[in-house]
Scaffold this motif. Structure first.
Motif, PDB file in Angstrom:
ATOM      1  N   LYS A 103       0.831  -1.208   0.000  1.00  0.00           N
ATOM      2  CA  LYS A 103       0.000   0.000   0.000  1.00  0.00           C
ATOM      3  C   LYS A 103       0.866   1.259   0.000  1.00  0.00           C
ATOM      4  CE  LYS A 103      -3.571   2.359   2.645  1.00  0.00           C
ATOM      5  NZ  LYS A 103      -4.429   2.306   3.863  1.00  0.00           N
ATOM      6  N   THR A 104       1.935   1.215   0.825  1.00  0.00           N
ATOM      7  CA  THR A 104       2.834   2.377   0.899  1.00  0.00           C
ATOM      8  C   THR A 104       3.535   2.608  -0.425  1.00  0.00           C
ATOM      9  OG1 THR A 104       3.194   1.961   3.265  1.00  0.00           O
ATOM     10  CG2 THR A 104       4.799   3.365   2.116  1.00  0.00           C
ATOM     11  N   ILE A 105       3.970   1.498  -1.054  1.00  0.00           N
ATOM     12  CA  ILE A 105       4.635   1.615  -2.354  1.00  0.00           C
ATOM     13  C   ILE A 105       3.690   2.207  -3.388  1.00  0.00           C
ATOM     14  CG2 ILE A 105       5.646   0.308  -4.261  1.00  0.00           C
ATOM     15  CD1 ILE A 105       6.752  -1.638  -2.159  1.00  0.00           C
ATOM     16  N   ASN A 106       2.458   1.750  -3.395  1.00  0.00           N
ATOM     17  CA  ASN A 106       1.475   2.269  -4.357  1.00  0.00           C
ATOM     18  C   ASN A 106       1.185   3.751  -4.125  1.00  0.00           C
ATOM     19  OD1 ASN A 106       1.178  -0.144  -5.745  1.00  0.00           O
ATOM     20  ND2 ASN A 106      -0.416  -0.878  -4.336  1.00  0.00           N
ATOM     21  N   GLU A 107       1.133   4.137  -2.820  1.00  0.00           N
ATOM     22  CA  GLU A 107       0.896   5.547  -2.507  1.00  0.00           C
ATOM     23  C   GLU A 107       2.044   6.427  -2.994  1.00  0.00           C
ATOM     24  OE1 GLU A 107       0.282   5.683   1.644  1.00  0.00           O
ATOM     25  OE2 GLU A 107      -1.838   5.063   1.568  1.00  0.00           O
ATOM     26  N   GLU A 108       3.274   5.973  -2.802  1.00  0.00           N
ATOM     27  CA  GLU A 108       4.432   6.718  -3.256  1.00  0.00           C
ATOM     28  C   GLU A 108       4.459   6.820  -4.778  1.00  0.00           C
ATOM     29  OE1 GLU A 108       6.616   8.452  -1.551  1.00  0.00           O
ATOM     30  OE2 GLU A 108       5.488   7.947   0.269  1.00  0.00           O
ATOM     31  N   LYS A 109       4.089   5.726  -5.439  1.00  0.00           N
ATOM     32  CA  LYS A 109       4.023   5.740  -6.903  1.00  0.00           C
ATOM     33  C   LYS A 109       2.970   6.754  -7.380  1.00  0.00           C
ATOM     34  CE  LYS A 109       3.980   1.873  -9.146  1.00  0.00           C
ATOM     35  NZ  LYS A 109       3.590   0.486  -9.504  1.00  0.00           N
ATOM     36  N   HIS A 110       1.842   6.784  -6.656  1.00  0.00           N
ATOM     37  CA  HIS A 110       0.769   7.710  -7.021  1.00  0.00           C
ATOM     38  C   HIS A 110       1.216   9.172  -6.833  1.00  0.00           C
ATOM     39  CE1 HIS A 110      -3.277   9.144  -7.668  1.00  0.00           C
ATOM     40  NE2 HIS A 110      -3.248   9.783  -6.490  1.00  0.00           N
ATOM     41  N   LYS A 111       1.925   9.439  -5.714  1.00  0.00           N
ATOM     42  CA  LYS A 111       2.422  10.788  -5.461  1.00  0.00           C
ATOM     43  C   LYS A 111       3.428  11.211  -6.542  1.00  0.00           C
ATOM     44  CE  LYS A 111       1.878  10.727  -0.418  1.00  0.00           C
ATOM     45  NZ  LYS A 111       2.603  10.740   0.876  1.00  0.00           N
ATOM     46  N   LEU A 112       4.328  10.274  -6.904  1.00  0.00           N
ATOM     47  CA  LEU A 112       5.328  10.569  -7.919  1.00  0.00           C
ATOM     48  C   LEU A 112       4.655  10.881  -9.266  1.00  0.00           C
ATOM     49  CD1 LEU A 112       8.307  10.720  -8.726  1.00  0.00           C
ATOM     50  CD2 LEU A 112       8.252   8.247  -9.152  1.00  0.00           C
ATOM     51  N   ARG A 113       3.613  10.070  -9.578  1.00  0.00           N
ATOM     52  CA  ARG A 113       2.886  10.290 -10.830  1.00  0.00           C
ATOM     53  C   ARG A 113       2.220  11.660 -10.821  1.00  0.00           C
ATOM     54  NH1 ARG A 113      -0.224   6.256 -10.468  1.00  0.00           N
ATOM     55  NH2 ARG A 113       1.170   4.765 -11.472  1.00  0.00           N
ATOM     56  N   LYS A 114       1.675  12.062  -9.689  1.00  0.00           N
ATOM     57  CA  LYS A 114       1.034  13.372  -9.580  1.00  0.00           C
ATOM     58  C   LYS A 114       2.040  14.503  -9.763  1.00  0.00           C
ATOM     59  CE  LYS A 114      -2.032  14.291  -6.482  1.00  0.00           C
ATOM     60  NZ  LYS A 114      -2.712  14.421  -5.178  1.00  0.00           N
ATOM     61  N   ARG A 115       3.233  14.317  -9.153  1.00  0.00           N
ATOM     62  CA  ARG A 115       4.267  15.337  -9.308  1.00  0.00           C
ATOM     63  C   ARG A 115       4.682  15.490 -10.771  1.00  0.00           C
ATOM     64  NH1 ARG A 115       6.570  12.731  -4.630  1.00  0.00           N
ATOM     65  NH2 ARG A 115       6.182  13.978  -2.734  1.00  0.00           N
ATOM     66  N   ILE A 116       4.847  14.322 -11.441  1.00  0.00           N
ATOM     67  CA  ILE A 116       5.239  14.360 -12.855  1.00  0.00           C
ATOM     68  C   ILE A 116       4.170  15.060 -13.693  1.00  0.00           C
ATOM     69  CG2 ILE A 116       5.680  12.937 -14.891  1.00  0.00           C
ATOM     70  CD1 ILE A 116       6.972  10.889 -13.003  1.00  0.00           C
ATOM     71  N   LEU A 117       2.896  14.724 -13.437  1.00  0.00           N
ATOM     72  CA  LEU A 117       1.800  15.354 -14.178  1.00  0.00           C
ATOM     73  C   LEU A 117       1.722  16.854 -13.891  1.00  0.00           C
ATOM     74  CD1 LEU A 117      -1.009  12.640 -13.809  1.00  0.00           C
ATOM     75  CD2 LEU A 117       0.267  13.243 -15.878  1.00  0.00           C
ATOM     76  N   MET A 118       1.979  17.222 -12.619  1.00  0.00           N
ATOM     77  CA  MET A 118       1.945  18.640 -12.250  1.00  0.00           C
ATOM     78  C   MET A 118       3.060  19.414 -12.964  1.00  0.00           C
ATOM     79  SD  MET A 118       2.131  20.317  -8.449  1.00  0.00           S
ATOM     80  CE  MET A 118       0.715  19.360  -7.927  1.00  0.00           C
ATOM     81  N   ILE A 119       4.278  18.819 -12.964  1.00  0.00           N
ATOM     82  CA  ILE A 119       5.406  19.464 -13.652  1.00  0.00           C
ATOM     83  C   ILE A 119       5.121  19.584 -15.144  1.00  0.00           C
ATOM     84  CG2 ILE A 119       7.838  19.188 -14.293  1.00  0.00           C
ATOM     85  CD1 ILE A 119       8.232  17.840 -11.524  1.00  0.00           C
ATOM     86  N   PHE A 120       4.524  18.512 -15.704  1.00  0.00           N
ATOM     87  CA  PHE A 120       4.193  18.522 -17.121  1.00  0.00           C
ATOM     88  C   PHE A 120       3.153  19.611 -17.428  1.00  0.00           C
ATOM     89  CE2 PHE A 120       1.679  16.835 -20.734  1.00  0.00           C
ATOM     90  CZ  PHE A 120       2.681  16.834 -21.680  1.00  0.00           C
ATOM     91  N   GLY A 121       2.148  19.719 -16.562  1.00  0.00           N
ATOM     92  CA  GLY A 121       1.111  20.734 -16.759  1.00  0.00           C
ATOM     93  C   GLY A 121       1.666  22.154 -16.649  1.00  0.00           C
ATOM     94  N   ILE A 122       2.543  22.353 -15.645  1.00  0.00           N
ATOM     95  CA  ILE A 122       3.159  23.671 -15.479  1.00  0.00           C
ATOM     96  C   ILE A 122       4.023  24.007 -16.690  1.00  0.00           C
ATOM     97  CG2 ILE A 122       4.837  24.985 -14.121  1.00  0.00           C
ATOM     98  CD1 ILE A 122       3.781  23.493 -11.645  1.00  0.00           C
ATOM     99  N   SER A 123       4.737  22.997 -17.204  1.00  0.00           N
ATOM    100  CA  SER A 123       5.586  23.221 -18.385  1.00  0.00           C
ATOM    101  C   SER A 123       4.746  23.632 -19.589  1.00  0.00           C
ATOM    102  CB  SER A 123       6.374  21.950 -18.719  1.00  0.00           C
ATOM    103  OG  SER A 123       7.210  21.589 -17.639  1.00  0.00           O
ATOM    104  N   ILE A 124       3.604  22.956 -19.773  1.00  0.00           N
ATOM    105  CA  ILE A 124       2.722  23.309 -20.892  1.00  0.00           C
ATOM    106  C   ILE A 124       2.183  24.725 -20.724  1.00  0.00           C
ATOM    107  CG2 ILE A 124       0.499  22.784 -21.978  1.00  0.00           C
ATOM    108  CD1 ILE A 124       1.061  19.841 -21.467  1.00  0.00           C
ATOM    109  N   PHE A 125       1.786  25.050 -19.494  1.00  0.00           N
ATOM    110  CA  PHE A 125       1.234  26.387 -19.231  1.00  0.00           C
ATOM    111  C   PHE A 125       2.281  27.470 -19.481  1.00  0.00           C
ATOM    112  CE2 PHE A 125       0.297  29.876 -16.201  1.00  0.00           C
ATOM    113  CZ  PHE A 125      -0.921  30.271 -16.744  1.00  0.00           C
ATOM    114  N   LEU A 126       3.525  27.214 -18.998  1.00  0.00           N
ATOM    115  CA  LEU A 126       4.599  28.183 -19.218  1.00  0.00           C
ATOM    116  C   LEU A 126       4.921  28.318 -20.706  1.00  0.00           C
ATOM    117  CD1 LEU A 126       7.018  27.352 -16.258  1.00  0.00           C
ATOM    118  CD2 LEU A 126       5.551  29.361 -16.515  1.00  0.00           C
TER     119      LEU A 126
END
Length: 267
Positions: A16-39
């Motif tokens: 469960k902890t591993i899956n949560e960390e994977k989910h957080k990492l995926r969110k960070r990547i998507l957030m960085i990607f979204g910010i990059s597109i916006f910029l």
């Protein structure tokens, strides 16, 4: 010990902890990607407004100028390379329009002056045209007669109480000596330029022209020469900005007056 494994350390992490960390990492990547597109969108929008659109306006304006619409200008002020380009194009358009206007004026002047060979009518047309084209409110044309060495009044406009008596011209209670001195005629014959009142103040040989301008409240003294011979003078109250253009106008007027005078003498 000594490079030989002696123990194994194990860490117990739940799935469960591993899956949560994977989910957080995926969110960070998507957030960085979204910010990059916006910029990227903001940067492209900035470039479009600051570079692409002005360049498109420049292209459109130069196309209109090439089609003969010389009164087309780019209404934008910038302090960069594009601003320098816009300024240069606007100046080019102004220069072309000014040149075309001058050529049109000269063509129109030539056509009008060619309408008559009557001396008095030619003098009147010359006076009216020069005042209209150059924006003068008063002026006079004086004729020089080389054979007698005398100067006579051709015509005036905007001046009151004008009378001629012998070699003197009376204008608005001022008396002008029309008997030319030798130095004055020699200097003007050799240098038939456009002279302002300030020029006349600094050139001793133009003292007579200075007196004429001062007493008639004019600011420009313009001799006209035909075939290297002095034929007369035009005095106007104008601001001298383009001496080359003024000289061309004066030459046209002088030629018209000379043709009319030759016809007048022949008949």
């Amino acid at each position: 010990k000594n490079g030989i494994p002696t123990a194994i350390v194990g860490v117990d992490v739940s799935a469960k902890t591993i899956n949560e960390e994977k989910h957080k990492l995926r969110k960070r990547i998507l957030m960085i990607f979204g910010i990059s597109i916006f910029l990227s969108f903001l940067i492209s929008l900035y470039l479009s407004n600051s570079v692409t659109k002005p360049l498109l306006r420049v292209i459109k304006t130069t196309k209109l100028i090439s089609e003969g619409k010389y009164d087309t200008f780019i209404q934008e002020t910038r302090k960069d390379e594009i601003g320098d380009l816009i300024f240069a194009i606007n100046e080019m358009s102004k220069y072309i329009k000014k040149t075309i206007d001058k050529l049109t004026t000269l063509h129109r002047t030539g056509e009008i002056l060619a309408l008559t060979i009557d001396l008095m009518e030619s003098l009147r047309l010359s006076m009216n045209l020069s005042m209209e084209i150059l924006g003068a409110s008063k002026g006079l044309i004086l004729l020089y007669h080389k054979s007698t060495g005398n100067i006579s009044l051709g015509t005036t406009s905007g001046l009151e109480s004008v009378k001629v008596l012998n070699n003197e011209l009376f204008v608005e209670f001022e008396r002008l000596n029309l008997k030319p001195n030798t130095d004055f005629i020699s200097f003007i014959s050799s240098k038939p330029e456009i002279y302002s009142f300030e020029d006349a103040e600094t050139i001793p040989q133009l003292s007579q022209a200075k007196e004429w301008m001062r007493k008639t409240h004019t600011t420009a003294f313009m001799p006209f020469v035909i075939k290297q011979e002095l034929r007369g003078f035009i005095l106007l109250d104008i601001q001298i900005n383009d001496k080359a253009f003024l000289k061309t106008i004066v030459n046209q007027i002088g030629m018209s007056i000379e043709n009319a005078r030759l016809y007048h003498e022949a008949v």
